[in-house]
Design a protein around this motif. Structure first.
Motif, PDB file in Angstrom:
ATOM      1  N   ASP A 353      79.931  48.125 -47.768  1.00 46.00           N
ATOM      2  CA  ASP A 353      80.351  46.910 -47.054  1.00 46.00           C
ATOM      3  C   ASP A 353      81.049  45.887 -47.950  1.00 46.00           C
ATOM      4  O   ASP A 353      81.885  45.114 -47.464  1.00 46.00           O
ATOM      5  CB  ASP A 353      79.131  46.232 -46.412  1.00 46.00           C
ATOM      6  N   ALA A 354      80.662  45.865 -49.236  1.00 42.96           N
ATOM      7  CA  ALA A 354      81.202  44.820 -50.129  1.00 42.96           C
ATOM      8  C   ALA A 354      82.002  45.380 -51.292  1.00 42.96           C
ATOM      9  O   ALA A 354      82.619  44.614 -52.035  1.00 42.96           O
ATOM     10  CB  ALA A 354      80.064  43.955 -50.661  1.00 42.96           C
ATOM     11  N   VAL A 356      80.730  46.704 -53.937  1.00 41.75           N
ATOM     12  CA  VAL A 356      79.999  46.324 -55.147  1.00 41.75           C
ATOM     13  C   VAL A 356      78.999  47.428 -55.477  1.00 41.75           C
ATOM     14  O   VAL A 356      78.172  47.792 -54.641  1.00 41.75           O
ATOM     15  CB  VAL A 356      79.261  44.986 -54.970  1.00 41.75           C
ATOM     16  N   ILE A 383      84.046  37.924 -58.792  1.00 33.39           N
ATOM     17  CA  ILE A 383      84.368  38.491 -57.474  1.00 33.39           C
ATOM     18  C   ILE A 383      83.216  39.349 -56.967  1.00 33.39           C
ATOM     19  O   ILE A 383      82.779  39.229 -55.818  1.00 33.39           O
ATOM     20  CB  ILE A 383      85.665  39.319 -57.549  1.00 33.39           C
ATOM     21  N   SER A 386      80.110  37.293 -56.057  1.00 26.11           N
ATOM     22  CA  SER A 386      80.368  36.487 -54.854  1.00 26.11           C
ATOM     23  C   SER A 386      80.256  37.347 -53.600  1.00 26.11           C
ATOM     24  O   SER A 386      79.684  36.927 -52.590  1.00 26.11           O
ATOM     25  CB  SER A 386      81.758  35.845 -54.940  1.00 26.11           C
ATOM     26  N   ARG A 387      80.791  38.546 -53.683  1.00 24.19           N
ATOM     27  CA  ARG A 387      80.655  39.466 -52.547  1.00 24.19           C
ATOM     28  C   ARG A 387      79.195  39.805 -52.292  1.00 24.19           C
ATOM     29  O   ARG A 387      78.732  39.838 -51.147  1.00 24.19           O
ATOM     30  CB  ARG A 387      81.429  40.759 -52.823  1.00 24.19           C
ATOM     31  N   GLU A 390      77.359  36.925 -50.653  1.00 16.49           N
ATOM     32  CA  GLU A 390      77.748  36.799 -49.250  1.00 16.49           C
ATOM     33  C   GLU A 390      77.022  37.816 -48.381  1.00 16.49           C
ATOM     34  O   GLU A 390      76.523  37.476 -47.289  1.00 16.49           O
ATOM     35  CB  GLU A 390      79.266  36.977 -49.097  1.00 16.49           C
ATOM     36  N   VAL A 391      76.921  39.052 -48.861  1.00 14.71           N
ATOM     37  CA  VAL A 391      76.236  40.098 -48.088  1.00 14.71           C
ATOM     38  C   VAL A 391      74.737  39.814 -48.002  1.00 14.71           C
ATOM     39  O   VAL A 391      74.143  39.868 -46.906  1.00 14.71           O
ATOM     40  CB  VAL A 391      76.487  41.482 -48.720  1.00 14.71           C
TER      41      VAL A 391
END
Length: 396
Positions: A353-354, A356, A383, A386-387, A390-391
């Motif tokens: 989803d991200a 990462v 980056i 941050s992802r 957010e998730v």
């Protein structure tokens, strides 16, 4: 079809996580890889120049099994400076990375059935090598004490079969730095019970804030005769691919390591040996200082981003170069995070989803942890984290 020992171990969980990140990237997905236990950096000038000089001199023959004498002497001087004690070359063996140093220790110390105390979360190779040597890993949970083992818990885990205690500080994966009272307690207990201490200090060059790394033999000199020091240059000089480590201990143990290594890899890579020797002889410490500054900056960037997490505590990240997150609150049934019930599920979701890639705590014997490396370039780190934030914050 396979030998029984092949069923005792699986491929390294960190290697599996790296492979998953690579596969996703090769499939066309943009991936920020936070799995690797290495630092993004150019070579130290002394390493580069020493390697080139060795090649130009035509150095390509076998060396002594446990390393060229000049390198062992340089390492003995380094260990003497680090510990405040006098060490000799005959007490040091050069190995193909710290992993081989640990493997040598397990193979020359352990008899079948011997138990080894390992604080958890742990680097996945510790128990694997104990099992290969015929021993039994015994885990001591540290999650309730800031990832630092309580001496009382170690004592409670000891039996008549206990042979050794593994101490890894700064710790991989948690970043915990063991304090002096903990090291004093472990060392004193080991001396009184005639136990070995396998002291892995591969991340010792990287401590942050008010924390200090303490070699255990510098705290209680009497423990030296029961301690094997394991270290290397994969982390401190960003040389993961060069595979140069070392082990230091009693001459009798190093003699046994010499005999054992002569039947496994023989000598470590000769060019890498001469490169490290050149650095130890000529390095002024500037490279290590820059590397520490780079990691300190990356750590601060990461902590700033992670401070936005809502239900996950910001990690202390006292040592090494990992952020270790406790996801226990996210994994409680009441949180309702869309059927994700394990850290393995969360790792899979972050990757899909991200974009990462992270390492699940199950790899380290912790069902609620998540390891994130901040050894990557700072713009990618910002980056990626941050992802991730957010998730994780979106699961409410």
């Amino acid at each position: 079809m396979l030998a029984q020992r092949a069923n005792l171990i699986r491929s390294s969980g960190t290697a599996t996580a790296r492979a998953a990140a690579k596969a996703a990237a090769e499939a066309g997905k943009e991936v920020i890889d936070l799995t690797a236990g290495e630092i993004w950096s150019n070579l130290a000038p002394g390493i580069r120049d020493g390697a080139i000089e060795a090649i130009n001199r035509g150095i390509n023959r076998y060396t002594d099994t446990i390393g060229v004498m000049e390198l062992r002497e340089a390492l003995a001087r380094k260990i003497s400076l680090d510990t405040g004690q006098t060490w000799k070359a005959e007490e040091v063996a050069v190995t193909s990375g710290a992993k081989q140093a640990l493997f040598n220790a397990a193979m020359v110390l352990l008899n079948p059935g011997d138990e080894v105390i390992i604080p958890a979360p742990y680097w996945t190779t510790f128990p694997a090598q104990v099992l290969i040597a015929g021993g039994t890993p015994v885990f001591v949970d540290t999650r309730h004490n800031g990832y630092v083992p309580r001496v009382a818990d170690i004592k409670a885990a000891v039996t008549d079969r206990t042979r050794a205690i593994v101490i890894n500080t700064p710790n991989n994966p948690t970043g915990a730095v063991y304090d002096v009272p903990t090291l004093l307690g472990v060392a004193d207990f080991a001396v009184n019970r005639n136990l070995w201490i396998i002291f892995d200090e591969c991340y010792g060059d990287f401590v942050h804030g008010h924390h200090t790394h303490h070699p255990i033999t510098s705290i209680i000199p009497e423990v030296r005769s029961r301690t094997l020091i394991v270290n290397g240059f994969s982390k401190s000089l960003a040389l993961t691919g060069w595979r140069i480590g070392y082990i230091a201990g009693l001459k009798e143990v190093i003699n046994a390591v010499n005999a054992f290594q002569s039947h496994t890899t023989s000598n470590p890579n000769v060019i890498a040996q001469h490169a490290v020797l050149a650095h130890l002889q000529c390095g002024d410490g500037g490279y290590q200082s820059r590397l520490r500054s780079q990691l300190a900056s990356a750590r601060q960037i990461g902590l700033n981003v992670l401070s936005s997490l809502k239900r996950v505590r910001v990690p202390k990240a006292a040592g090494g170069f990992y952020f270790y997150l406790d996801l226990s609150h996210l994994l409680q049934p009441a949180t309702g995070i869309g059927g994700l019930t394990t850290t393995d599920d969360i790792v899979d979701s972050l990757l899909s989803d991200a974009g990462v890639a992270a390492v699940s705590g199950t790899t380290f014997g912790d069902p609620t942890g998540l390891r994130l490396s901040y050894g990557i370039p700072p713009e990618k780190l910002r980056i990626g984290l941050s992802r991730l934030v957010e998730v994780l914050n979106g699961w409410e």
